[in-house]
Design an enzyme around this catalytic site. Structure first.
Site, short mmCIF file in Angstrom:
data_model
loop_
_atom_site.label_atom_id
_atom_site.label_comp_id
_atom_site.label_asym_id
_atom_site.label_seq_id
_atom_site.Cartn_x
_atom_site.Cartn_y
_atom_site.Cartn_z
CG HIS A 1 -1.74 -1.25 1.34
ND1 HIS A 1 -2.86 -1.53 0.57
CD2 HIS A 1 -1.56 -2.32 2.14
CE1 HIS A 1 -3.33 -2.71 0.90
NE2 HIS A 1 -2.56 -3.23 1.84
CB SER B 1 15.21 16.36 -19.75
OG SER B 1 14.49 17.57 -19.80
#
Length: 480
Positions: free
Chosen positions: A188, A313
């Site tokens: 979780h 990038s």
């Protein structure tokens, strides 16, 4: 200038354009020319069987008026498919432009080659007189279903499966290498019972191996039984021939497929739905892997090896983006979408025949092409990463609260044994550890505050987040 006027033609889809080099191996089996070449093979082998018979009929000609083909004649016939190249593709296309029927164009293309047989074999060859034997008693689907099955079978066995197996082999190697490398689990998204990196990779090896076994055991069905699967035309022409036995012989021994005795005009395509379902399932496991690794990279657990000269990038020079995993993720989704559509639509046909399957099956190459593209990117990505030991060790050392589980479980065992002060173990550990930053000293102090026997207390104190991995390293051995 219009882009449509540029020659050679510009590819519409990225599979045949930007990504052509990665998907090119499938062209050999799943392109339109590959299908036509296989159609030629099926037509030729049917001719040879009709002319020469098989063991079941005493190796006698099946049809009257035809002499057994010589070895040279059989070799010449088989060379028609083997030599089907650029010139043959153009010649077939010229026939199809007139017939508007791809299988009929194949028949006429073979006729063209029979006309040339005398040049290669001499004027006494009977091949120039055997045009009537081409496509004898066949409906187009007799040729198509066998051709497509053989094309798909070869594509899976020769191209797709080796690419998928390469990923499994790489993961298996790394699972063994990292079987003892402790790793903080997140359930979780929260710190949980530690594991090992090798065990987590082994989970994927096990899952993928199960699917590859299903695919390896897949049946590829085929039929050759006429317009509606009744051998009606066959019996009308030659009522004394065992057409059922001949069909079984052809599909099983000559085509290398599983014989389907009960069909309409089409082979029912159930095997295709099964296969594409298995591949789609495999894709989804790989998708899970790609996402997990992407998140491990984001978390810093895996570091990437930059590709020399590559731009991460366009504006942030420091970045090494996990583009291989992102590419794999997207293309697996595209592949699943197509495979799921194929699985759902191919199993339906209106009464004895409709043509929806014809155009649908032309997208098999695209469905597997997107999967191949993903496999290539995923393997490249997996080979470019390595564990970041600094981050892995820091994560473990920052989360001593994960030892709450073994402590409260040991308390339960003691309570069951009747030791006082061990009641409400879960609640006591929760009060200490939930929402707090816990150190090794805090854990040891809590253990000392309880009525553990010396051996149990000592065992618990020896635990660290890095050593609390159970038998994770042993479980790696069950991956295969």
């Amino acid at each position: 200038m219009n882009l449509t006027d540029i020659s050679p033609a510009i590819a519409l889809t990225p599979l045949d354009g930007r990504y052509h080099a990665q998907t090119a191996p499938l062209v050999e089996y799943l392109s339109e020319p590959a299908l036509n070449r296989e159609r030629i093979r099926v037509e030729i082998e049917w001719m040879i069987l009709l002319a020469n018979g098989y063991e079941g009929n005493g190796n006698m000609p099946v049809v009257d008026g035809v002499q057994p083909l010589t070895d040279d004649e059989q070799k010449y016939l088989r060379s028609i498919a083997e030599n089907f190249g650029a010139q043959g593709i153009a010649q077939h296309a010229a026939h199809e432009a007139i017939t508007h029927h791809d299988v009929k164009a194949v028949e006429y293309y073979i006729d063209d080659q029979l006309d040339k047989a005398a040049e290669a074999l001499g004027k006494d060859t009977q091949l120039t007189q055997l045009k009537t034997l081409v496509h004898f008693a066949c409906t187009s689907e007799d040729i198509n279903n066998l051709s497509i099955a053989r094309c798909v079978k070869n594509a899976i066995e020769q191209v797709w499966t080796p690419a998928a197996q390469a990923i499994v082999d790489h993961l298996a190697e790394k699972a063994d290498e990292y079987r003892d490398k402790s790793l903080l689990s997140l359930t979780h998204g929260q710190p949980a019972t530690p594991t090992t990196l090798g065990k987590e990779l082994a989970v994927y090896v096990y899952r993928l191996n199960r699917q590859l076994k299903h695919i390896a055991q897949q049946e590829y069905l085929g039929k050759i039984n006429g317009a509606t699967g009744t051998f009606g035309a066959h019996l009308a022409a030659f009522p004394d021939v065992d057409w059922i036995g001949l069909s079984r012989e052809f599909v099983t021994n000559r085509m290398g497929l599983t014989w389907n005795p009960l069909t309409t005009q089409i082979e029912s395509h159930d095997w295709q739905a099964e296969l594409y379902g298995s591949i789609s399932h495999t894709n989804r496991i790989l998708h899970n892997l790609a996402v997990d690794v992407w998140m491990y990279i984001s978390r810093g657990v895996f570091a990437q090896v930059p590709v020399k000269g590559a731009t991460g990038s366009s504006t942030m020079p420091h970045k090494v983006n996990p583009i291989r995993f992102e590419n794999a993720e997207a293309n697996l989704e595209l592949s699943c979408a197509l495979l799921d559509t194929l699985s759902a639509t191919l199993v339906e046909s209106r009464w004895q025949r409709d043509l929806t399957d014809s155009t649908t099956q032309r997208n098999i190459g695209s469905a597997l092409g997107y999967s191949m593209l993903a496999l290539n990117n995923l393997l490249g990505g997996l080979k470019s990463i390595h564990p970041n030991d600094i981050v892995i060790e820091r994560e473990l050392d920052d989360n001593w609260e994960v030892l709450g589980e073994p402590i409260q479980t040991a308390m339960r065992a003691c309570e069951l044994a009747g030791i006082e002060g061990m009641d409400k173990p879960y609640e006591k550990v929760k009060e200490l550890m939930r929402g707090h930053s816990i150190s090794q000293e805090d854990v040891e102090a809590f253990i000392d505050s309880l009525n553990f026997d010396e051996a149990t207390a000592s065992r618990l104190k020896r635990l660290t987040p890095a050593t609390y991995t159970g038998v994770a390293s042993q479980l790696v051995s069950f991956k295969n």
